[in-house]
Design a protein around this motif. Sequence first.
Motif, PDB file in Angstrom:
ATOM      1  N   TRP A  23     -97.403  26.986  54.160  1.00  0.00           N
ATOM      2  CA  TRP A  23     -96.092  26.622  54.721  1.00  0.00           C
ATOM      3  C   TRP A  23     -95.886  27.078  56.116  1.00  0.00           C
ATOM      4  CZ3 TRP A  23     -91.350  25.220  52.451  1.00  0.00           C
ATOM      5  CH2 TRP A  23     -90.175  25.525  53.217  1.00  0.00           C
ATOM      6  N   PHE A  24     -95.232  26.310  56.839  1.00  0.00           N
ATOM      7  CA  PHE A  24     -95.036  26.631  58.253  1.00  0.00           C
ATOM      8  C   PHE A  24     -93.641  26.537  58.693  1.00  0.00           C
ATOM      9  CE2 PHE A  24     -99.467  25.283  57.858  1.00  0.00           C
ATOM     10  CZ  PHE A  24    -100.046  26.439  58.044  1.00  0.00           C
ATOM     11  N   ASP A  25     -93.160  27.714  59.355  1.00  0.00           N
ATOM     12  CA  ASP A  25     -91.832  27.394  59.983  1.00  0.00           C
ATOM     13  C   ASP A  25     -92.220  27.227  61.382  1.00  0.00           C
ATOM     14  OD1 ASP A  25     -89.717  28.375  57.858  1.00  0.00           O
ATOM     15  OD2 ASP A  25     -90.980  30.385  58.075  1.00  0.00           O
ATOM     16  N   ALA A  26     -91.008  26.369  62.132  1.00  0.00           N
ATOM     17  CA  ALA A  26     -91.226  25.896  63.209  1.00  0.00           C
ATOM     18  C   ALA A  26     -91.157  27.050  64.219  1.00  0.00           C
ATOM     19  CB  ALA A  26     -90.002  25.110  63.834  1.00  0.00           C
ATOM     20  N   GLU A  27     -91.784  27.268  65.204  1.00  0.00           N
ATOM     21  CA  GLU A  27     -91.601  28.233  66.125  1.00  0.00           C
ATOM     22  C   GLU A  27     -90.497  28.407  67.050  1.00  0.00           C
ATOM     23  OE1 GLU A  27     -95.510  28.471  68.024  1.00  0.00           O
ATOM     24  OE2 GLU A  27     -96.532  28.758  66.376  1.00  0.00           O
ATOM     25  N   ASP A  28     -89.777  27.105  67.128  1.00  0.00           N
ATOM     26  CA  ASP A  28     -88.463  27.286  68.019  1.00  0.00           C
ATOM     27  C   ASP A  28     -87.428  28.029  66.828  1.00  0.00           C
ATOM     28  OD1 ASP A  28     -87.831  25.267  66.264  1.00  0.00           O
ATOM     29  OD2 ASP A  28     -88.326  23.742  67.929  1.00  0.00           O
ATOM     30  N   ASP A  29     -86.023  27.846  67.415  1.00  0.00           N
ATOM     31  CA  ASP A  29     -85.353  28.343  66.316  1.00  0.00           C
ATOM     32  C   ASP A  29     -84.471  27.012  65.739  1.00  0.00           C
ATOM     33  OD1 ASP A  29     -83.858  27.408  68.544  1.00  0.00           O
ATOM     34  OD2 ASP A  29     -82.730  29.296  68.961  1.00  0.00           O
ATOM     35  N   SER A  30     -84.987  26.000  65.574  1.00  0.00           N
ATOM     36  CA  SER A  30     -84.500  24.652  64.900  1.00  0.00           C
ATOM     37  C   SER A  30     -84.223  24.949  63.443  1.00  0.00           C
ATOM     38  CB  SER A  30     -85.362  23.689  65.303  1.00  0.00           C
ATOM     39  OG  SER A  30     -86.679  23.692  64.491  1.00  0.00           O
TER      40      SER A  30
END
Length: 391
Positions: A304-311
């Motif tokens: 699982w990967f969360d986007a590194e920006d705040d999108s």
Amino acid sequence: MVPPDFDADERLTALVDHLQRVGALMDDRWRDAFLRTPRHLFVPDPIWVRDGARGDGWMIPVGRSDPYWWENAYADFALPTQVDDGAPAGDDGRGRYPTSSISQPSLVARMLEALEVTAGTRVLEIGTATGYNAALLCARLGAEYVTTVEVDAVLAEQGRTSLRAAGWKPTVVCGDGARGVPSEAPFDRVLATVAAKQIPYAWVDQTRPGGMIVAPWGNDFMTTVLLRLEVRQDGVATGRPTGDAPFMWLRDQRTAKGLWSDFIDFDAPVRTSRTGVDPHVVVERGSGVEFTVGATVPRLCRAWFDAEDDSGEATLWLYDTKGSWASVDYAPRVDGHRVEQAGPRSLWDEVEVAVAWWFRAGRPDRERFGLTVAPSGQQVWLDEPGNAVRS
Ligand SMILES: C[S@@+](CC[C@H](N)C(=O)[O-])C[C@H]1O[C@@H](n2cnc3c(N)ncnc32)[C@H](O)[C@@H]1O
């Protein structure tokens, strides 16, 4: 040699008080066993820690001369005690994967209490490693009631040596614990300190009727649970999960080594679609839906990967290590999420079938599921053993 400024008795008492405070240690007889078992006697030299300086996921040895070793000897953490089956894979002596550890004391306490032993209970422990858990069993029951089996010959010898140094001589066997220890059977209890994807029937066969098996059980998708299985007169064991129990796998049941990306062929032709299922739901740790997917979709692994920006965007990768993979791109406030699937299996479609079943079943919590282990294999059920959950 204990460093002059290190009070092992004080640390041990503080650890035991902590175990009581967090609710892991309720029984005074187990409290007494813990107080008679100094953990530092079982922590080998060295332990292994992530290489913080290089931050590349490899592990470095830390020995007794380092204050870190002593600090962690009485911390409520599992400590890696062997890497790469004893042959560190790095050219520079660094290791890649932990292959043995001394377990986290609060988990050890919870598992020992779950065993419900009384005087005279005969226990088989699977996964001797450092001998710490076996020593606690000896302190509670007496060494003559304890058999422990370790697959790795070096570790079995180290465990035996540490146990002797602490004054205990249980039966320490070097062998494949998946086969149990038939020469010492029957046992009243089997306690696995290593996780199984398939509970070996030998454990059931070598436990007397009315006895119990306590074992971490799971697969590569779901959070590993602690199972308590009661062995019935008809030679079948059945029981339910009682919370999380993260452990390394039995040696023959390990997952293929490598990073998630090693199992994705990025050049493979993909089938694209959209899904209305929020991937967050599927991966919620300890949930009934995570359990359902893990229990019914075979050989499923995830990353699982969360986007590194705040999108708020995220990607779920699914793969089976045999050429099939899927990705689901989550974006907030949209109706459907983009899916890509490749390889012979359509892994996300399989997950959706499992999720749909879970909804139809009334969204059961993990605690409503159970497992039966018979000579023919293991079967997951919902609410009662007759209500099998099929893949
Ligand atoms: C988490 S450690 C056990 C911790 C240990 N009980 C203690 O108190 O330190 C798991 C151990 O299980 C061992 N193991 C893995 N597969 C095994 C098998 N098939 N039979 C016996 N031991 C096994 C590993 O070598 C490892 O030492």
